[in-house]
Design a protein around this motif. Structure first.
Motif, PDB file in Angstrom:
ATOM      1  N   PHE B  45     -67.371  43.443  45.544  1.00 47.70           N
ATOM      2  CA  PHE B  45     -67.000  42.028  45.587  1.00 47.70           C
ATOM      3  C   PHE B  45     -68.230  41.142  45.704  1.00 47.70           C
ATOM      4  O   PHE B  45     -69.137  41.397  46.500  1.00 47.70           O
ATOM      5  CB  PHE B  45     -66.079  41.795  46.791  1.00 47.70           C
ATOM      6  N   LEU B  55     -63.924  29.976  48.017  1.00 44.76           N
ATOM      7  CA  LEU B  55     -63.512  30.228  49.393  1.00 44.76           C
ATOM      8  C   LEU B  55     -64.255  31.387  50.053  1.00 44.76           C
ATOM      9  O   LEU B  55     -64.217  31.529  51.275  1.00 44.76           O
ATOM     10  CB  LEU B  55     -62.007  30.476  49.455  1.00 44.76           C
ATOM     11  N   ASP B  56     -64.876  32.218  49.278  1.00 48.78           N
ATOM     12  CA  ASP B  56     -65.583  33.365  49.855  1.00 48.78           C
ATOM     13  C   ASP B  56     -66.747  33.711  48.937  1.00 48.78           C
ATOM     14  O   ASP B  56     -66.533  34.005  47.772  1.00 48.78           O
ATOM     15  CB  ASP B  56     -64.633  34.555  50.004  1.00 48.78           C
ATOM     16  N   MET B  99     -55.466  34.826  47.288  1.00 52.44           N
ATOM     17  CA  MET B  99     -55.841  35.871  48.229  1.00 52.44           C
ATOM     18  C   MET B  99     -55.344  35.468  49.613  1.00 52.44           C
ATOM     19  O   MET B  99     -55.367  34.290  49.972  1.00 52.44           O
ATOM     20  CB  MET B  99     -57.364  36.051  48.226  1.00 52.44           C
ATOM     21  N   GLY B 100     -54.890  36.471  50.359  1.00 51.59           N
ATOM     22  CA  GLY B 100     -54.404  36.181  51.696  1.00 51.59           C
ATOM     23  C   GLY B 100     -52.905  35.991  51.775  1.00 51.59           C
ATOM     24  O   GLY B 100     -52.376  35.769  52.862  1.00 51.59           O
ATOM     25  N   GLN B 101     -52.233  36.083  50.636  1.00 55.93           N
ATOM     26  CA  GLN B 101     -50.779  35.953  50.642  1.00 55.93           C
ATOM     27  C   GLN B 101     -50.161  37.228  50.104  1.00 55.93           C
ATOM     28  O   GLN B 101     -49.626  37.272  48.995  1.00 55.93           O
ATOM     29  CB  GLN B 101     -50.344  34.737  49.812  1.00 55.93           C
ATOM     30  N   GLY B 102     -50.269  38.281  50.900  1.00 58.61           N
ATOM     31  CA  GLY B 102     -49.652  39.533  50.506  1.00 58.61           C
ATOM     32  C   GLY B 102     -50.463  40.284  49.483  1.00 58.61           C
ATOM     33  O   GLY B 102     -51.660  40.075  49.322  1.00 58.61           O
ATOM     34  N   SER B 103     -49.796  41.156  48.798  1.00 56.72           N
ATOM     35  CA  SER B 103     -50.481  42.009  47.834  1.00 56.72           C
ATOM     36  C   SER B 103     -50.653  41.278  46.510  1.00 56.72           C
ATOM     37  O   SER B 103     -49.916  40.342  46.194  1.00 56.72           O
ATOM     38  CB  SER B 103     -49.670  43.280  47.602  1.00 56.72           C
ATOM     39  N   TYR B 104     -51.662  41.669  45.766  1.00 59.31           N
ATOM     40  CA  TYR B 104     -51.872  41.076  44.454  1.00 59.31           C
ATOM     41  C   TYR B 104     -52.614  42.079  43.593  1.00 59.31           C
ATOM     42  O   TYR B 104     -53.495  42.788  44.059  1.00 59.31           O
ATOM     43  CB  TYR B 104     -52.675  39.772  44.553  1.00 59.31           C
ATOM     44  N   GLU B 105     -52.224  42.161  42.334  1.00 60.65           N
ATOM     45  CA  GLU B 105     -52.972  42.979  41.402  1.00 60.65           C
ATOM     46  C   GLU B 105     -53.925  42.067  40.638  1.00 60.65           C
ATOM     47  O   GLU B 105     -53.678  40.874  40.486  1.00 60.65           O
ATOM     48  CB  GLU B 105     -52.054  43.720  40.440  1.00 60.65           C
ATOM     49  N   GLN B 106     -55.013  42.639  40.228  1.00 57.09           N
ATOM     50  CA  GLN B 106     -56.022  41.869  39.522  1.00 57.09           C
ATOM     51  C   GLN B 106     -56.108  42.318  38.074  1.00 57.09           C
ATOM     52  O   GLN B 106     -55.958  43.502  37.763  1.00 57.09           O
ATOM     53  CB  GLN B 106     -57.385  42.020  40.199  1.00 57.09           C
ATOM     54  N   PHE B 108     -58.655  42.447  34.994  1.00 58.55           N
ATOM     55  CA  PHE B 108     -60.091  42.429  34.789  1.00 58.55           C
ATOM     56  C   PHE B 108     -60.469  42.137  33.342  1.00 58.55           C
ATOM     57  O   PHE B 108     -59.765  42.533  32.403  1.00 58.55           O
ATOM     58  CB  PHE B 108     -60.704  43.783  35.163  1.00 58.55           C
TER      59      PHE B 108
END
Lengths: 113, 117
Positions: B45, B55-56, B99-106, B108
């Motif tokens: 990351f 945000l990050d 990000m930060g709201q449960g699971s998520y697939e990315q 690419f």
């Protein structure tokens, strides 16, 4: 620090057999665990997600298990085909906050005809 | 619809040059991520955007790395005064969930292979 371990040695299997890949994690408890496939020269492709309260998840020929006691996930491909040859990445994700995905180094699978 | 695209696919830079890598995420995806992938390793990351807000940026390896997403869609990763250790594949990913709201697939992109000589 959070760490994911996947077998760095390639897994060679015969077509039609079941491939089993192992992922171990240490020093944390992810809420979710994902598996991605990566082919040479391409970005990872999402395959499956399993939650910490799920023991097993299936999708077609794929099966993933998540053992939070052992801190381990197993990824199975049944009736493997040469087209399944790729690198498979284990990915963990926390819950809440900025829950970044943490990727393992991957295990290369080679399915021989 | 179209997936995530990145350009250029390959970039060779002389040490000390500045480079700019572009990412076009899936339309409507609020989250955009940049990763660095060394040979034989998983993606690491670098930084995260939710719409236009960065945000990050905790993964950026030095202040020579800078990323932006000014209108909440296309993003650019800039590396100033490139060094040989910057040689890697730079991957961009997008997601419909913040990000930060449960699971998520990315999802690419194909990546940009940067070689610094």
């Amino acid at each position: 620090s959070q760490k994911i371990e996947q077998n760095s040695e390639a897994l060679n299997i015969q077509e039609g057999k079941t491939a089993t890949l192992t992922c171990n994690y240490t020093n944390y408890s992810p809420a979710y665990l994902q598996w991605y496939r990566q082919d040479p020269g391409r970005g990872p492709v999402f395959l499956l997600l399993i939650r910490e309260n799920e023991k097993e998840k299936r999708k077609e020929r794929l099966k993933v298990t998540f053992d939070t006691t052992l801190k381990q996930s197993l990824f199975h491909i049944t009736a493997s085909q040469p087209a399944d040859s790729a690198t498979y990445l284990c990915v963990t994700q926390g819950s809440g906050g900025y829950n970044k995905l943490i990727f393992g180094a991957g295990t290369r699978l080679a399915v021989h005809p | 619809g179209a997936g995530v695209s990145q350009s250029p696919r390959y970039k060779v830079a002389k040490r000390g040059q500045d480079v700019a890598l572009r990412c076009d995420p899936i339309s409507g995806h609020v989250s955009l991520f940049w990763y660095q992938q060394a040979l034989g390793q998983g993606p690491e990351f670098l930084t995260y955007f939710q719409n236009e807000a960065q945000l990050d940026k905790s993964g950026l390896p030095s202040d020579r790395f800078f990323a932006e997403r000014p209108e909440g869609s296309v993003s650019t990763l800039k590396i100033q005064r490139t060094q040989q250790e910057d040689s890697a594949v730079y991957l961009c990913a997008s997601s419909s969930n913040p990000m930060g709201q449960g699971s998520y697939e990315q999802y690419f992109g194909p990546g940009t292979r940067l070689t610094v000589t």
